[in-house]
Design an enzyme around this catalytic site. Structure first.
Site, PDB file in Angstrom:
ATOM      1  N   ASP A 525       0.812  -1.211   0.000  1.00 23.12           N
ATOM      2  CA  ASP A 525       0.000   0.000   0.000  1.00 23.12           C
ATOM      3  C   ASP A 525       0.852   1.270   0.000  1.00 23.12           C
ATOM      4  O   ASP A 525       1.998   1.278   0.412  1.00 23.12           O
ATOM      5  CB  ASP A 525      -0.934   0.022   1.214  1.00 23.12           C
ATOM      6  CG  ASP A 525      -0.175   0.033   2.533  1.00 23.12           C
ATOM      7  OD1 ASP A 525       0.857  -0.641   2.614  1.00 23.12           O
ATOM      8  OD2 ASP A 525      -0.614   0.721   3.473  1.00 23.12           O
ATOM      9  N   GLU A 526       0.260   2.324  -0.490  1.00 28.80           N
ATOM     10  CA  GLU A 526       0.752   3.698  -0.359  1.00 28.80           C
ATOM     11  C   GLU A 526       2.185   3.913  -0.854  1.00 28.80           C
ATOM     12  O   GLU A 526       3.026   4.483  -0.161  1.00 28.80           O
ATOM     13  CB  GLU A 526       0.619   4.162   1.098  1.00 28.80           C
ATOM     14  CG  GLU A 526      -0.821   4.209   1.574  1.00 28.80           C
ATOM     15  CD  GLU A 526      -0.974   4.739   2.969  1.00 28.80           C
ATOM     16  OE1 GLU A 526      -2.015   5.348   3.260  1.00 28.80           O
ATOM     17  OE2 GLU A 526      -0.067   4.533   3.801  1.00 28.80           O
TER      18      GLU A 526
END
Length: 856
Positions: A525-526
């Site tokens: 993620d991210e």
């Protein structure tokens, strides 16, 4: 002549030393610095920014100098409008404040205020600066504690307003009173004695006398469960129960563990005056029958050793709604001790959760010892003041200048194996998460340290073996959390050697513990824009590998390669929702869509983005329809690190909204659009908001494998805060994960559904307040669960009060003092005398109090 010169030199030396001593004695002592912070405005000049004031007070005898020092802190970025100070970001959430040429110093007793304009908003105490410490320019390697720091309370609700669009009400006593007004106080005798709600439940007259004479009669295949039950009864009776496999022996009272045909993890529980029978087709079912027996035991039984406990007669037939009932604990941002993890596993098992998602590494810390890679814990598990991050990581989330708990800490291999064994005994699978390729700063800095050590030793070939970045990379980026150096370079062969090494060592620990491991969570993620673009290794890799058309193609390349690494080891890939997405163009605009090709690889994803009003609410259903195994992990319902309510003293994050106790309870897994009413800012959702969003197909429904609650640790400053954020919300999540589909979730949402929901909600609150929370006062050492604030209104000069948890006690004072367990108990409305300050608090059954409120 020589003697004269010697005398002069000696005099100069003595005089110089005395001057040095004088200057050192006269130097300002940071321990005499007092700092306060105050939030002034959350919608400064009608912009998406807030105004705050940081005040420095010199409580010492010496002048605070005009230059030569810095004040470091987490959580305060922005610009000083007084021109006395600079505020610059160091990295992550760490910022440095230091004087400009306009600052003239601070005489003893004087103060100076720094007015700071910062992006975003602050809605509670968790948004305030934290972890302040002092550094002299003359000794930049040492961080010094300041004297004291205080956050001023916000008493004006308007200060917490983010502008006209913000319709989330502040949880004033009046607002809380309105929310509580329809919660009835139900008779405890009428409440179910098993939690979470079983599939079938009926009660009978009579009780089973549980005492030390009772024998556990078990089949050999259930020996582990029998041993566990014997130990659990010792927590109540003071002595463990005798165990036997001789079903013919004796006529005394027994607890029988027997085989029967049930659903997976299902059980039957029969409590009669002479016999308790728990039967199931597998050992997990026996274990969950034991947990139901424990919740049937009166909660006060855990207060002290009991000679005998009367357990009411009943029949229960039960099985879980979802096979994957998970809790994720982040121990990277703030560490939790082994003992606290074991305590959390006890809580999970009591409420029949069966997956512990262990988020053990991130940007701010690596927490498990990996044999052969000592730097991961020598460097990556420690946080303290540093300008280089070479010997340890910088302070984050208020960890301060020294390597203290909970900023620092790790689990030895022995610790981790013990955790695995403890979880396995309780039928909890532990799924480790290795955060990649983003959120990996602790690992990157640790492998940098390994590289430097080996290069200094002349081991030129071995040094780069596990490097996680190209040392020549000049890519510029900034992650959501503010880091500019936290992404692994996925073009490097050393990256995959590192991951293989970590996976192999983890597998070895699981094998030694006898713990199951079928999936590893690999993060995903991210990852911010800008990564890898100026990495020479990446540029060369893209040039030499035509199948990777650009830097953007490295994402799919990385996870395909990681997936193959896991499959070679008999493991499956698990990750955040992003690993199931790819970029596509519609009408010339970029959109993220499900990567259907990857879905065929038995990949499981946590889908967290269901922020109401965002337009991405259907992401979980899109990925499930595409073939991914989906764990519902939505921020709107299951991010337990979000604050319960909007109130300045209430801790927790709020970027994804507020997560009150009703959010997990009201969740409808297969159609959570149905009872969604407001968006992130509390604004009513349009009637047609969900019209064009994807619904679950029949195949997609089969791919919803379960529900997960998550507790990120940025604001978990101690173990008590962890328990406060976790409970009682975990009870509501356990109800949704285990209990059958409730009647109120059937059909389209109507007034009838609303009435059914309110009845179920009231029963849950009464059961929590009168049975489960009193049990948790002492269970596994006791839990510091959140005690709600009272609701209160003044009508016709009379004070009316209520409480969310029926059976909890409201106490009050009228002299402005803090209520104690001896203060007047609220039983009915009372007159509010003129010019009187009334303070109220809620107390639980053990006499512990929640946060006070004030009525003027």
């Amino acid at each position: 002549m020589k003697r004269c010169r010697f005398t002069v030199l000696l005099l100069m030396l003595v005089f110089g030393l005395s001057l040095t001593a004088m200057s050192q004695n006269d130097r300002f002592d940071p321990a005499s610095l007092h700092v306060t912070w105050e939030l002034l405005d959350n919608h400064h000049q009608q912009s998406n920014s807030y105004l705050s004031s940081l005040t420095l007070i010199n409580n010492g005898d010496q002048t605070l100098p005009a230059e030569g020092w810095s004040l470091y802190m987490n959580n305060l970025a922005g610009e000083d409008r007084t021109s006395n100070f600079y505020i610059e970001r160091v990295n992550g959430d760490l910022n440095r404040l230091y004087p400009t040429a306009f600052f003239e110093g601070l005489e003893p007793g004087d103060s100076v205020s720094v007015r700071v304009i910062s992006p975003g908003s602050v809605l509670n105490i968790s948004g305030a600066p934290i972890g302040l410490y002092w550094v002299w320019d003359s000794n930049t390697e040492e961080g010094l504690p300041i004297g004291s720091y205080k956050v001023k309370p916000v008493n004006d609700p308007d200060v917490l307003n983010r502008g006209p669009q913000d319709q989330v009400p502040v949880a004033t006593p009046e607002v809380v009173f309105e929310r509580n007004k329809d919660i009835p106080n139900l008779n405890e005798a009428d409440l179910p004695k098993v939690f979470p709600t079983p599939v079938e439940y009926s009660t009978f007259n009579g009780t089973f006398a549980l005492n030390s004479d009772v024998i556990i009669d078990y089949l050999p295949e259930f020996e582990n469960e029998a041993r566990y039950l014997s130990g659990e009864m010792a927590r109540i009776l003071g002595d463990s129960l005798a165990m036997s496999t001789d079903s013919r022996g004796g006529q005394g009272r027994k607890i029988l563990l027997r085989r029967a045909e049930t659903e997976p993890e299902g059980y039957r529980l029969s409590i009669r005056p002479r016999t308790v029978t728990i039967s199931a087709s597998d050992s997990a079912g026996i274990f969950y029958g034991i947990q139901s027996l424990k919740t049937a035991i009166p909660p006060e039984a855990w207060t002290a050793d009991q000679p005998s406990v009367a357990v009411p007669a009943m029949e229960v037939s039960d099985h879980p709604r979802f096979g994957f009932r998970a809790f994720m604990q982040d121990v990277s941002r703030n560490f939790r001790s082994k003992e606290q993890i074991l305590k959390t596993l006890d809580l999970m098992s009591l409420y029949k959760l069966n997956v512990f998602h262990f988020h053990f590494n991130d940007d701010e810390g690596w927490r498990i010892e990996i044999p052969g890679l000592p730097e991961l814990t020598e460097v990556g598990s420690r946080r303290a003041h540093t300008l280089t991050n070479e010997e340890h990581l910088q302070p984050s989330h208020g960890s301060g200048p020294n390597s203290n708990y909970p900023g620092s800490g790790y689990y030895t291999t022995e610790d981790f194996i013990e955790i695995l064994e403890y979880a396995t005994e309780r039928h909890i699978r532990v799924i480790p998460e290795i955060e990649t390729p983003g959120h990996a700063r602790a690992a990157i800095k640790s492998m940098d340290a390994r590289y430097r050590r080996l290069m200094e030793q002349g081991q030129v070939e071995e040094a780069p073996r596990y490097l996680l970045r190209d040392l020549r990379d000049r890519s510029e980026y900034r992650s959501v959390q503010g880091w500019d150096d936290n992404v692994i370079d996925v073009s490097l062969p050393s990256t995959y050697r590192f991951l293989g090494k970590v996976i192999d060592e983890l597998q070895a620990m699981y094998k030694e513990a006898g713990a199951p491991l079928d999936r590893i969570h690999m993060g995903g993620d991210e990852v911010p824009n800008g990564v890898w673009e100026l990495s020479p290794s990446v540029i060369r890799f893209v040039r030499d590998n035509p199948e990777v058309e650009s830097v953007g193609g490295l994402w799919s390349y990385f996870f395909k390669r990681v997936n193959n690494m896991l499959k070679e080891r008999g493991l499956s890939l698990y990750g955040w929702e992003e690993i199931g997405m790819k970029e596509a163009l519609w009408g010339g605009e970029s959109h993220h869509v499900a990567d259907t090709a990857f879905a065929k690889e038995d990949v499981q994803v946590d889908v967290w983005n269901n922020v109401m009003g965002s337009g991405a609410e259907d992401l979980a259903y899109r990925l499930a329809n595409a073939g991914y195994k989906v764990v519902l992990s939505g921020v709107s319902n299951f991010y337990f690190d979000l604050a319960y309510v909007k109130a300045f003293p209430e801790p927790g994050l709020y970027w994804g909204g507020f997560n009150s106790l009703d959010k997990p309870f009201s969740f409808i897994p297969y159609n959570y659009y149905k009872n969604a009413k407001t968006d992130l800012l509390g604004r009513p959702l349009a009637a047609d908001h969900f019209n064009d969003m994807v619904r679950l197909s029949e195949e997609g429904r089969e791919n919803i494998v379960g529900i997960q609650s998550l507790l990120w640790a940025e604001k978990l400053i101690n173990d008590e805060r962890q328990e406060y954020m976790l409970t009682p919300k975990l009870l509501a999540m356990a109800e949704r994960a285990w209990a059958p589909k409730p009647e109120w979730a059937e059909g389209d949402w109507s007034s009838e559904n609303e009435n059914q929901y309110n009845e179920a909600w009231s029963q849950f609150l009464n059961s929590a307040a009168k049975r489960e929370l009193p049990r948790l006062d002492n269970y596994a050492g006791g839990f510091a669960y959140r005690i709600p604030t009272p609701g209160a209104v003044v009508q016709d000069s009379m004070v009316h009060a209520n409480v969310q948890m029926p059976g909890f006690v409201i106490r009050y004072t009228t002299d402005g003092s803090e209520p104690t367990a001896e203060s007047t108990k609220y039983t009915e409305p009372f007159a509010l005398p003129e010019e009187t300050v009334v303070k109220m608090r809620v107390f639980n059954h053990a006499g512990r109090a929640g946060r006070p409120i004030t009525i003027e």
